[in-house]
Design a protein around this motif. Structure first.
Motif, PDB file in Angstrom:
ATOM      1  N   ASP A  20       5.240   3.739  -6.913  1.00 32.23           N
ATOM      2  CA  ASP A  20       6.025   2.719  -7.415  1.00 32.23           C
ATOM      3  C   ASP A  20       5.357   1.412  -7.361  1.00 32.23           C
ATOM      4  O   ASP A  20       5.255   0.304  -6.689  1.00 32.23           O
ATOM      5  CB  ASP A  20       7.256   2.343  -6.260  1.00 32.23           C
ATOM      6  CG  ASP A  20       8.466   1.703  -6.806  1.00 32.23           C
ATOM      7  OD1 ASP A  20       8.217   0.839  -7.647  1.00 32.23           O
ATOM      8  OD2 ASP A  20       9.425   1.623  -6.071  1.00 32.23           O
ATOM      9  N   LEU A  21       4.378   1.229  -8.467  1.00 33.27           N
ATOM     10  CA  LEU A  21       3.580   0.160  -8.815  1.00 33.27           C
ATOM     11  C   LEU A  21       4.352  -1.337  -9.018  1.00 33.27           C
ATOM     12  O   LEU A  21       3.704  -2.062  -8.532  1.00 33.27           O
ATOM     13  CB  LEU A  21       2.393   0.400  -9.840  1.00 33.27           C
ATOM     14  CG  LEU A  21       1.618   1.959  -9.806  1.00 33.27           C
ATOM     15  CD1 LEU A  21       0.566   2.054 -10.920  1.00 33.27           C
ATOM     16  CD2 LEU A  21       1.232   1.905  -8.383  1.00 33.27           C
ATOM     17  N   PHE A  41       0.849  -1.117  -0.061  1.00 34.47           N
ATOM     18  CA  PHE A  41       0.037  -0.015   0.055  1.00 34.47           C
ATOM     19  C   PHE A  41       0.977   1.274   0.012  1.00 34.47           C
ATOM     20  O   PHE A  41       0.497   2.241  -0.884  1.00 34.47           O
ATOM     21  CB  PHE A  41      -0.886   0.195   1.351  1.00 34.47           C
ATOM     22  CG  PHE A  41      -1.988   1.052   1.155  1.00 34.47           C
ATOM     23  CD1 PHE A  41      -3.370   0.654   0.630  1.00 34.47           C
ATOM     24  CD2 PHE A  41      -1.959   2.213   1.798  1.00 34.47           C
ATOM     25  CE1 PHE A  41      -4.311   1.490   0.414  1.00 34.47           C
ATOM     26  CE2 PHE A  41      -2.799   3.032   1.609  1.00 34.47           C
ATOM     27  CZ  PHE A  41      -4.145   3.103   1.096  1.00 34.47           C
ATOM     28  N   ALA A  42       1.942   1.259   0.833  1.00 38.28           N
ATOM     29  CA  ALA A  42       2.958   2.393   0.720  1.00 38.28           C
ATOM     30  C   ALA A  42       3.563   2.507  -0.558  1.00 38.28           C
ATOM     31  O   ALA A  42       3.666   3.700  -0.920  1.00 38.28           O
ATOM     32  CB  ALA A  42       3.912   2.091   2.040  1.00 38.28           C
ATOM     33  N   ILE A  45       3.304  -4.500  -6.654  1.00 38.64           N
ATOM     34  CA  ILE A  45       2.852  -5.758  -7.293  1.00 38.64           C
ATOM     35  C   ILE A  45       3.823  -6.954  -6.621  1.00 38.64           C
ATOM     36  O   ILE A  45       3.252  -7.845  -6.090  1.00 38.64           O
ATOM     37  CB  ILE A  45       2.887  -5.738  -8.618  1.00 38.64           C
ATOM     38  CG1 ILE A  45       1.961  -4.856  -9.228  1.00 38.64           C
ATOM     39  CG2 ILE A  45       2.907  -7.212  -9.130  1.00 38.64           C
ATOM     40  CD1 ILE A  45       2.132  -4.547 -10.709  1.00 38.64           C
ATOM     41  N   GLU A  46       4.800  -6.578  -6.373  1.00 38.61           N
ATOM     42  CA  GLU A  46       6.008  -7.610  -5.737  1.00 38.61           C
ATOM     43  C   GLU A  46       5.492  -7.929  -4.355  1.00 38.61           C
ATOM     44  O   GLU A  46       5.549  -9.121  -3.845  1.00 38.61           O
ATOM     45  CB  GLU A  46       7.408  -6.964  -5.628  1.00 38.61           C
ATOM     46  CG  GLU A  46       8.004  -6.962  -7.073  1.00 38.61           C
ATOM     47  CD  GLU A  46       9.447  -6.319  -6.843  1.00 38.61           C
ATOM     48  OE1 GLU A  46       9.857  -6.190  -5.645  1.00 38.61           O
ATOM     49  OE2 GLU A  46      10.047  -6.006  -8.087  1.00 38.61           O
ATOM     50  N   THR A  56      -5.566  -6.193  -8.313  1.00 39.39           N
ATOM     51  CA  THR A  56      -6.439  -6.094  -9.306  1.00 39.39           C
ATOM     52  C   THR A  56      -6.369  -4.525  -9.579  1.00 39.39           C
ATOM     53  O   THR A  56      -6.346  -4.181 -10.962  1.00 39.39           O
ATOM     54  CB  THR A  56      -8.014  -6.494  -9.065  1.00 39.39           C
ATOM     55  OG1 THR A  56      -8.644  -5.618  -8.068  1.00 39.39           O
ATOM     56  CG2 THR A  56      -7.874  -7.817  -8.758  1.00 39.39           C
ATOM     57  N   ARG A  57      -6.626  -3.628  -8.808  1.00 40.93           N
ATOM     58  CA  ARG A  57      -6.438  -2.273  -8.824  1.00 40.93           C
ATOM     59  C   ARG A  57      -5.136  -1.798  -9.508  1.00 40.93           C
ATOM     60  O   ARG A  57      -5.068  -0.794 -10.627  1.00 40.93           O
ATOM     61  CB  ARG A  57      -6.658  -1.503  -7.778  1.00 40.93           C
ATOM     62  CG  ARG A  57      -8.143  -1.855  -7.281  1.00 40.93           C
ATOM     63  CD  ARG A  57      -8.481  -0.829  -6.019  1.00 40.93           C
ATOM     64  NE  ARG A  57      -9.642  -1.337  -5.375  1.00 40.93           N
ATOM     65  CZ  ARG A  57     -10.226  -0.689  -4.310  1.00 40.93           C
ATOM     66  NH1 ARG A  57      -9.650   0.029  -3.528  1.00 40.93           N
ATOM     67  NH2 ARG A  57     -11.393  -1.306  -3.657  1.00 40.93           N
ATOM     68  N   VAL A  58      -4.325  -2.200  -9.049  1.00 37.05           N
ATOM     69  CA  VAL A  58      -2.842  -1.937  -9.800  1.00 37.05           C
ATOM     70  C   VAL A  58      -2.821  -2.508 -11.110  1.00 37.05           C
ATOM     71  O   VAL A  58      -2.103  -1.870 -12.029  1.00 37.05           O
ATOM     72  CB  VAL A  58      -1.461  -2.144  -8.665  1.00 37.05           C
ATOM     73  CG1 VAL A  58      -0.163  -2.146  -9.367  1.00 37.05           C
ATOM     74  CG2 VAL A  58      -1.567  -1.680  -7.176  1.00 37.05           C
ATOM     75  N   LEU A  59      -2.937  -3.840 -11.494  1.00 40.97           N
ATOM     76  CA  LEU A  59      -2.673  -4.378 -12.700  1.00 40.97           C
ATOM     77  C   LEU A  59      -3.665  -3.658 -13.547  1.00 40.97           C
ATOM     78  O   LEU A  59      -3.263  -3.417 -14.737  1.00 40.97           O
ATOM     79  CB  LEU A  59      -3.233  -5.674 -12.659  1.00 40.97           C
ATOM     80  CG  LEU A  59      -2.110  -6.776 -11.791  1.00 40.97           C
ATOM     81  CD1 LEU A  59      -2.692  -7.950 -11.736  1.00 40.97           C
ATOM     82  CD2 LEU A  59      -0.689  -6.807 -12.430  1.00 40.97           C
TER      83      LEU A  59
END
Length: 342
Positions: A93-94, A86-87, A98-99, A122-125
């Protein structure tokens, strides 16, 4: 706080008879490894969370990344890993976010917070437009069945439909949108007030489906029933616009930017296709062809004006909210193109 000193016996001195080399030695300070007991870890975690609440994402990410290693094997580890993701989202730094969310799934599959991590993933992807991975992650959420809260189920169905439609699988996408809309209508979500953000994704996916289907109705080569075909195409445009407008009702800057750009693009695309309609066969002279083109430009100029208005409005969303997604950049480029066209 527990400490452990890692220092061995000093090495042989230059004149030490046991030193076979006779070379000088450098004294090294002892290394002290610091550990935390459970209460200290919890206190550090709460301090990191306070940084998150204050949107001090850099400090939070640094602390949480350290804590996720120190807390390995404890119940705090998955929480540290999730909040680290989340941070990193806050820092934009998406890839690193994801990592962390994937580490959470891999190392702590049974932790309750994994579901939240999948939703965030899902939101980041989706933001990165990694459609195939978005679909796979949505499948993991949907596999939870009845354990999945209603809003998370709606979001997972919306994510799955969006991943399919953006990969050209329109009919399959419609099935997932229909399932999501059945749930929305059953619970009467969004009927009054601002709809939850989860509904925006479903509406946007419906807009994408309708847009792609309407664009299959071609104006060229000119069909014999041109007026009827044009009416069908315009109706498809209006239906898609309605779905995109519904997505904007959530007042989420990201979905509003996406939907605003798409509506502007609907008008821009229709104008481009209209301008490709050739002059009629009886327009044999250059003068008649020029008159036809001039009449077409006057007739369909309104499409450019509407498209420009919507693109400009989308750009203002970015300026007002700080939204900096690809959709704002696309809207800015389209705005310039439409201004040149006018």
């Amino acid at each position: 706080m527990a400490t452990a000193s890692c220092s061995g016996a000093p090495g042989p001195q230059p004149n030490d008879p046991d030193d076979a080399t006779g070379l000088p030695h450098q004294q090294v300070e002892p290394v002290t490894v610091v550990g935390y007991d459970k209460q200290e870890l919890i206190a550090e975690f709460e301090r990191a969370r306070s940084h998150l609440l204050m949107e001090r994402f850099a400090e939070a990410a640094k602390m949480l990344d350290r804590l996720r290693l120190l807390s390995k094997g404890s119940e705090l580890a998955p929480l540290c890993t999730y909040h680290a993701g989340f941070a990193y989202e806050g820092l934009a730094d998406l890839d690193r976010a994801i990592e962390r969310y994937r580490e959470l799934q891999r190392d702590y599959p049974d932790a309750p917070v994994v579901r939240n991590g999948l939703v965030r993933l899902t939101r980041v992807l989706g933001t990165l437009e990694r459609w195939a991975e978005l679909g796979e992650t949505a499948d993991r959420l949907l596999a939870r069945g009845e354990q999945l809260p209603v809003m998370d189920r709606i979001e997972a169905l919306g994510a799955k439909s969006l991943s399919l439609v953006e990969q050209g699988q329109v009919d399959q996408a419609q099935r997932f949108v229909t399932r999501a809309r059945d749930i929305i209508e059953h619970h009467r979500f969004g009927e009054s007030g601002t709809p939850p953000m989860q509904l925006a994704q479903v509406s946007f996916a419906q807009g994408e489906i309708t847009r792609l289907r309407s664009e299959e109705i071609r104006l060229t080569p000119v069909p014999p029933n041109f007026a009827e075909v044009l009416e069908q195409r315009c109706q498809g445009l209006l239906d898609a616009q309605s779905a995109y407008t519904e997505a904007m009702r959530s007042r989420d800057s990201y979905w509003s930017a996406m939907a605003g750009y798409r509506v502007g693009q609907l008008y821009q695309q229709l104008h481009e296709e209209a301008m490709q309609i050739p002059a009629p066969s009886n327009a044999r002279t250059l003068r008649k062809k020029q008159l036809f083109e001039g009449a077409m430009r006057l007739r369909y100029r309104i499409l450019l004006e509407k498209g420009l208005k919507l693109m400009a409005s989308t750009v203002r969303i970015g300026e007002r909210t700080g939204e900096s997604s690809l959709w704002i950049s696309r809207a800015r480029r389209a705005e310039n193109e439409l201004q040149r066209a006018l």
